[in-house]
Design a protein around this motif. Structure first.
Motif, short mmCIF file in Angstrom:
data_model
loop_
_atom_site.label_atom_id
_atom_site.label_comp_id
_atom_site.label_asym_id
_atom_site.label_seq_id
_atom_site.Cartn_x
_atom_site.Cartn_y
_atom_site.Cartn_z
N PHE A 1 1.15 -0.85 0.11
CA PHE A 1 -0.37 0.37 0.32
C PHE A 1 0.73 1.14 -0.29
CE2 PHE A 1 -2.07 -3.92 1.76
CZ PHE A 1 -3.60 -3.09 1.47
N LEU B 1 0.65 4.81 0.58
CA LEU B 1 -0.23 6.72 0.76
C LEU B 1 1.18 7.61 0.96
CD1 LEU B 1 -2.20 7.55 2.67
CD2 LEU B 1 -1.58 7.35 4.65
N THR C 1 4.56 6.47 2.33
CA THR C 1 4.24 5.46 2.79
C THR C 1 4.09 4.34 2.54
OG1 THR C 1 3.24 6.61 4.40
CG2 THR C 1 4.12 4.61 5.07
N ARG D 1 3.67 -0.14 2.45
CA ARG D 1 3.07 -0.99 3.69
C ARG D 1 3.38 -1.86 3.30
NH1 ARG D 1 -1.19 -2.89 5.23
NH2 ARG D 1 -1.07 -3.91 7.37
N GLY E 1 3.41 -9.44 12.04
CA GLY E 1 1.88 -9.86 11.81
C GLY E 1 1.62 -8.94 11.02
N GLN E 2 1.95 -7.59 10.95
CA GLN E 2 1.05 -6.13 10.44
C GLN E 2 2.02 -5.72 9.70
OE1 GLN E 2 -0.24 -3.38 13.08
NE2 GLN E 2 -1.28 -5.13 13.69
N GLU F 1 6.59 -0.83 7.18
CA GLU F 1 6.60 0.15 6.42
C GLU F 1 7.61 1.32 6.51
OE1 GLU F 1 2.98 1.12 9.36
OE2 GLU F 1 3.69 3.08 8.62
N GLU G 1 8.65 4.88 5.82
CA GLU G 1 8.31 6.08 5.22
C GLU G 1 9.64 7.01 5.13
OE1 GLU G 1 5.09 7.18 9.67
OE2 GLU G 1 7.01 8.39 9.10
#
Lengths: 211, 378
Positions: free
Chosen positions: B302, B304, B315, B317, B361-362, B365, B367
């Protein structure tokens, strides 16, 4: 049974959506390919949810949304679009659409979006979250607009996570909130934008002497 | 000098200038004729003045037609114009006579001799105008043999007029070209929009349908094709003619969109200096490549893009397995964060920062933050 109206000018797509909805237990009360016709029959068809293609041949998405909300108050509108024209999507959401989904979304994703729309929730894609974030930032730097709505820090945080593709469950986990609270935050951001839009329209109408 | 005259550049906008020169020539001829009639009696060889006037009248008619046609505006005509006019001017010496000229009587070609200078200025710009003005001014001074203030003024005025006309022609030419480009761009944009509508009405709908109905390879291919086309339709040639310095970051990042990469950002363009935007887009590309290399297939990414008053924030991710914090440090210690280093390097060069956060698990990212006042790469 939830009453659904499908507005899409592409016959093949329209039929497919109607079939999928019927199979999932929805009552498809009307299906049309024209925006004006959709507005005309909305009062009689009394849909709870309208699945609306944003690009119709006759009128703009915003006009259809305004018409539908006038003819069938309380109707919930889920926008679909194939091409994701950014400004159109943003305008439609400001006019009162409850959610937005790309046509390329899978069937399961689509049906979940319809059920959430019917339940009164908003349906956000990461793309829509990015647009709403951008719109609030644009309003924040707009000079002469004192009524411009602002996001709380929490709302900004939640929207950014939605825009980065996290699910509500993941966001709730990360921010230590309940799923419902995350949902409310997202809904609030949309509510603020829609309210501001109505205020702007009213002000414009008064300025133009149309009150 | 003559060779540098660009006959090819003539387009519609020059026609009125040539008409104006023709009108000037006719008016000047009338003026010269009146002066000849009034000063006739003072001339040394008065009868010869008429043939000269006749030649001037003939040349006036000829040039009016010759200059009207762009194909005939070629160096021989310009040279002939200059030489014949100078000859008419020089004919004043035997015809008007030294005595009368020194007495302040006008030359036979008075005012008329400026016409070829103007023609040169229109065709050859400032430099052409100056060259012709110098030649004609010198001839005029020699013929009149009046080396005083009044004598010079006429030639200086002619020189200034040539410079001004040459300059104006250049400006008009630029404006005309710019208009031409704008018209072409508008036509291209309109064509593109028409194409976009067609694609939207047919292809995109079918591709979306295929994605819903099919599964596996076909659905994936349909999805990728759809994403590519969607980008093509949504962001058309938004860059305008005179805006080469800044570009829309969203437009640059658009091609990264695919079935597995989602791009989110504001509806308005995010403007950045072109080199900065390109470098930032390259850093995003590196981050996406990293996702492709280190995450299992089917991982979604993703993007952003956010525009804040202080700068631009991008970002990247992914929803892959993420990296445990200790593993990240470990990898850094072993120098295995090659891609991460290259991303950081690019951002540092731009005066920005890059930070990488990962949680199991997330996903991971990246930036990329760029200050508004960041140094521009030039």
């Amino acid at each position: 049974m939830v009453r659904v109206m499908v507005v899409d000018d592409h016959p093949m797509w329209r039929e497919g959506v109607c079939r999928d909805l019927a199979a999932a237990g929805y009552e498809v009360v009307a299906a049309t390919g024209e925006g004006r016709q959709a507005v005309r029959i909305a009062a009689a068809a009394r849909p709870d949810v309208v699945i609306l293609d944003l690009q119709l041949p006759d009128v703009s998405g915003v006009e259809v949304i305004n018409g539908l909300r006038a003819e069938a108050p309380g109707v919930r509108i889920l926008m679909l679009s194939a091409s994701g024209e950014q400004q159109d999507v943003l305008d439609a959401v400001k006019a009162g659409a409850a959610g937005y989904l790309l046509k390329s979304a899978g069937l399961a994703e689509f049906l979940e979006a319809v059920s959430r729309t019917a339940a009164g929730d908003t349906v956000f894609t990461p793309g829509l979250a990015g647009l709403v974030l951008g719109e609030f930032r644009r309003l924040a730097v707009e000079p002469f607009d004192k009524t411009a709505p602002k996001l709380t820090e929490r709302e900004t945080e939640v929207l950014r996570l939605v825009a980065k593709g996290l699910s509500y469950r993941q966001i709730a986990e990360r921010l230590v909130l309940s799923h419902r609270t995350v949902q409310n935050h997202v809904q609030n951001t949309l509510g603020k934008l829609q309210l501001h839009n109505r205020v702007e329209l009213t002000r414009y109408a008064i300025e133009q002497g149309l009150d | 000098m003559v060779g540098s005259m660009r006959q090819g550049r003539d387009t519609g906008f020059q026609a009125p200038l040539w008409r104006a020169i023709a009108v000037y020539r006719i008016a000047a001829l009338t003026y010269a004729t009146i002066l000849v009639v009034r000063n006739f009696t003072h001339y040394e060889r008065p009868m010869l003045a008429w043939p000269v006037l006749a030649i001037m009248a003939g040349w006036t008619v000829f040039t009016t037609y010759a200059y009207a046609n762009p194909a005939r505006r070629r160096p021989p005509l310009f040279v002939a114009d200059l030489l014949l006019t100078a000859a008419a001017l020089a004919a004043s010496v035997p015809i008007v006579g030294r005595v009368a000229l020194e007495d302040g009587k006008p030359t036979l070609a008075v005012a008329w001799h400026v016409a070829p200078v103007l023609a040169w200025a229109v065709a050859g710009g400032r430099r052409g105008g100056i060259a012709a003005a110098v030649v004609m001014g010198a001839t005029d001074l020699i013929v009149r043999a009046h080396y005083d203030q009044a004598g010079y003024t006429g030639s200086v005025l002619m020189l200034l007029a040539a410079i001004a006309v040459g300059y104006l022609v250049r400006m008009a030419e630029d404006a005309h070209n710019r208009l031409q480009r704008a018209v072409e761009l508008e036509a291209a944009t309109r064509e593109r929009e028409r194409l976009a509508r067609d694609i939207h009405d047919s292809v995109l709908q079918v591709l979306a349908l295929v994605q819903r109905r099919e599964s596996g390879e076909l659905a994936r291919l349909a999805g990728e094709t759809e994403a590519a086309l969607r980008h093509l339709v949504a962001r058309h040639a938004a860059e305008t003619v005179d805006d080469r310095s800044e570009v829309d970051l969203m437009t640059l990042l658009g091609p990264y969109a695919s079935a597995s990469v989602t791009i989110s950002g504001p509806a308005d363009p995010v403007r950045l200096p072109a080199p900065t935007a390109r470098e930032l887009a390259a850093a995003v590309g590196a981050a996406l490549d990293n996702v492709g290399q280190h995450c299992p297939s089917g991982t979604k990414a993703f993007l952003l893009i956010e525009e804040e008053p202080s700068g631009v924030l991008v970002t990247v991710r992914d929803d892959g397995p993420g990296i445990a914090p200790d593993r990240l440090d470990e990898a850094a210690a072993q120098g295995r964060l090659g891609v991460a280093q290259s991303i950081r390097g690019r951002l540092t060069d731009l005066g920005g920062t890059a930070s990488i956060t990962a949680a199991p698990g997330q996903g991971t990212e990246v930036e990329l933050r760029l200050g508004r006042a960041g140094p521009k790469l030039t």
